[in-house]
Design a protein around this motif. Structure first.
Motif, PDB file in Angstrom:
ATOM      1  N   GLY A  39       0.836  -1.189   0.000  1.00  0.00           N
ATOM      2  CA  GLY A  39       0.000   0.000   0.000  1.00  0.00           C
ATOM      3  C   GLY A  39       0.871   1.240   0.000  1.00  0.00           C
ATOM      4  O   GLY A  39       2.075   1.172   0.274  1.00  0.00           O
ATOM      5  N   LEU A  40       0.271   2.401  -0.300  1.00  0.00           N
ATOM      6  CA  LEU A  40       1.025   3.647  -0.389  1.00  0.00           C
ATOM      7  C   LEU A  40       0.334   4.762   0.386  1.00  0.00           C
ATOM      8  O   LEU A  40      -0.900   4.851   0.415  1.00  0.00           O
ATOM      9  N   ILE A  41       1.155   5.613   1.004  1.00  0.00           N
ATOM     10  CA  ILE A  41       0.713   6.881   1.578  1.00  0.00           C
ATOM     11  C   ILE A  41       1.429   7.962   0.793  1.00  0.00           C
ATOM     12  O   ILE A  41       2.662   7.951   0.700  1.00  0.00           O
ATOM     13  N   ILE A  42       0.670   8.892   0.204  1.00  0.00           N
ATOM     14  CA  ILE A  42       1.278   9.901  -0.671  1.00  0.00           C
ATOM     15  C   ILE A  42       0.916  11.312  -0.215  1.00  0.00           C
ATOM     16  O   ILE A  42      -0.257  11.636  -0.043  1.00  0.00           O
ATOM     17  N   PHE A  43       1.938  12.124  -0.025  1.00  0.00           N
ATOM     18  CA  PHE A  43       1.815  13.566   0.202  1.00  0.00           C
ATOM     19  C   PHE A  43       2.092  14.190  -1.166  1.00  0.00           C
ATOM     20  O   PHE A  43       3.240  14.339  -1.556  1.00  0.00           O
ATOM     21  N   VAL A  61      -2.051  13.454  11.972  1.00  0.00           N
ATOM     22  CA  VAL A  61      -2.431  13.199  10.579  1.00  0.00           C
ATOM     23  C   VAL A  61      -1.682  11.982  10.043  1.00  0.00           C
ATOM     24  O   VAL A  61      -2.256  11.090   9.412  1.00  0.00           O
ATOM     25  N   GLY A  62      -0.374  11.921  10.314  1.00  0.00           N
ATOM     26  CA  GLY A  62       0.421  10.789   9.871  1.00  0.00           C
ATOM     27  C   GLY A  62      -0.046   9.479  10.484  1.00  0.00           C
ATOM     28  O   GLY A  62      -0.166   8.455   9.801  1.00  0.00           O
ATOM     29  N   ARG A  63      -0.324   9.514  11.782  1.00  0.00           N
ATOM     30  CA  ARG A  63      -0.782   8.297  12.469  1.00  0.00           C
ATOM     31  C   ARG A  63      -2.108   7.812  11.898  1.00  0.00           C
ATOM     32  O   ARG A  63      -2.283   6.614  11.620  1.00  0.00           O
ATOM     33  N   LEU A  64      -3.053   8.731  11.698  1.00  0.00           N
ATOM     34  CA  LEU A  64      -4.361   8.354  11.168  1.00  0.00           C
ATOM     35  C   LEU A  64      -4.254   7.817   9.741  1.00  0.00           C
ATOM     36  O   LEU A  64      -4.983   6.888   9.362  1.00  0.00           O
ATOM     37  N   ALA A  65      -3.339   8.386   8.957  1.00  0.00           N
ATOM     38  CA  ALA A  65      -3.149   7.909   7.588  1.00  0.00           C
ATOM     39  C   ALA A  65      -2.643   6.468   7.592  1.00  0.00           C
ATOM     40  O   ALA A  65      -3.113   5.626   6.820  1.00  0.00           O
ATOM     41  N   ALA A  66      -1.677   6.190   8.452  1.00  0.00           N
ATOM     42  CA  ALA A  66      -1.137   4.834   8.544  1.00  0.00           C
ATOM     43  C   ALA A  66      -2.210   3.862   9.024  1.00  0.00           C
ATOM     44  O   ALA A  66      -2.330   2.743   8.497  1.00  0.00           O
TER      45      ALA A  66
END
Length: 391
Positions: free
Chosen positions: A160-164, A343-348
């Motif tokens: 999976g990916l998290i993208i800024f 924000v980072g924690r919730l995204a993960a």
């Protein structure tokens, strides 16, 4: 640390590691001196020394007495083999290594500011006990590099990916392809109108309202808002919308001249450009307070004020999005706390939930989740009551 904040020495270490793994610093390069790091992070020599000692122990650096610290060859550094470890642009992690483990990819424009570092820290913490390994790649705010990073992470077998996303008027085609193929994806901080994805970010409308109301209570009426990024990203649209909404609620007319959005700033230049519209705006005293939509612009505006022989808070006030300091104890600017680590924690956590659902997504139309974290204003020295000047 008991309050959950990142130790300052770790922030310094992360900064240097990401300069190395992103290719900014290469083997044999000399890093910033202890004095330069002390000035950059506003910390004591012992804090810098502790950070460099840790990097030397882990094999990232070689310290030569009286000369400085130098970057080691990649194989000398401690391998990013534990859950939560990161590697920039794949420098410390091969395709075979990635494919042998569960990988989540994180793509960010850069890690040159504390906003990005805190967001990265929140993601890393959330993934620490998940069994997934975090691989970080930097797009350097380039759509081409962002697209290449996506392709490389998929080649490595990322789950999976998290993208800024980069600042631009449109998503790159690789992100659109991920959406169409229903690949597990979460967008953070910026998104574009008309394209639904899972999104986690701060509430930009409320953030601007907080900034305007704070300055208004201090007596300011000529309040300018400044942005040097494309207006098509909804994070910027939200902030401008919040600014206008707050001014209307206070019974003030919306003055388009106070919305300074059509300009570019070359932050790499050391000298101040006296022809720049922002410089002329400040010089002519057209506003008594400014809201900058990123911390880098706040620092540039501060330099303009000092160049003109003026003082921040005495002659004009500044509220900025992003805390430009490593901690609140060192902060000069009144800023909007966007809770980037949250924000980072919730995204993960959102991405982990998508991965746990597995094949269920492919069987039905996905329901995209949009989460806006409530911001807070942290007052400090850059804002003060308006002083009435006698002409």
């Amino acid at each position: 640390m008991q309050d959950g904040r990142i130790p300052i020495y770790q922030i310094i270490q992360d900064f240097i590691k990401n300069q190395i793994t992103s290719g900014i610093l290469k083997p044999g390069d000399k890093i910033l001196t202890e004095k330069e790091l002390m000035e950059k992070f506003e910390v004591s020599r012992i804090t810098v020394s502790n950070a460099l000692s840790g990097l030397t122990k882990d094999g990232w650096l070689t310290r030569i007495q009286g000369k400085g610290s130098y970057v080691n060859e990649p194989e000398a550094a401690a391998p990013a083999s534990q859950p939560g470890a990161s590697a920039g642009n794949g420098a410390l992690q091969s395709k075979e290594q990635a494919e042998s483990r569960n990988v989540i990819g994180l793509i960010m424009p850069d890690l040159s500011d504390f906003f990005s570092m805190r967001m990265n820290n929140g993601i890393s913490k959330a993934l620490k006990k998940s069994g997934y390994n975090l691989v970080l790649m930097l797009s350097e705010n380039s759509k081409e590099r962002e697209a290449a990073a996506i392709r490389e992470l998929l080649r490595m077998g990322a789950s999976g990916l998290i993208i800024f996303p980069v600042d631009d008027e449109t998503y790159n085609e690789e992100i659109l392809r991920l959406k169409l193929e229903r690949f597990p994806l979460v967008i953070i901080d910026r998104y574009l109108s008309g394209i639904e994805t899972h999104f986690i970010g701060s509430d930009g409308v409320e953030a601007s309202r907080l900034a305007v109301n704070h300055l208004y209570k201090l007596g300011h009426r000529d309040i300018a808002i400044c942005s040097d990024v494309p207006l098509s990203t909804t994070s910027i649209e939200q902030r401008l919308s919040g600014y206008m909404k707050a001014m209307k609620e206070l019974g003030e007319m919306i003055n388009p001249a106070m919305m300074l959005t059509d300009f570019y700033v070359d932050y790499g230049k050391e000298e101040i450009d006296e022809r720049h519209p922002l410089f002329r705006y400040v010089k002519n005293g057209l506003a008594t307070a400014y809201i900058t939509l990123n911390g880098t612009m706040a620092l540039y505006l501060y330099r303009i004020v000092r160049h003109l022989g003026l003082e921040v808070s005495k002659d004009l006030s500044i509220v900025t999005f992003d805390n430009v300091s490593p901690s609140r104890e060192f902060n000069f600017f009144t800023y909007i706390d966007q809770h980037e680590e949250t924000v980072g924690r919730l995204a993960a956590e959102q991405l982990l939930e998508l991965l746990q659902r597995g094949g269920d997504q492919a069987q039905q139309e996905p329901k995209y989740r949009k989460v806006l974290v409530e911001p807070h204003l942290i007052p400090s020295q850059s804002t003060a009551p308006l002083q009435v000047r006698v002409k």
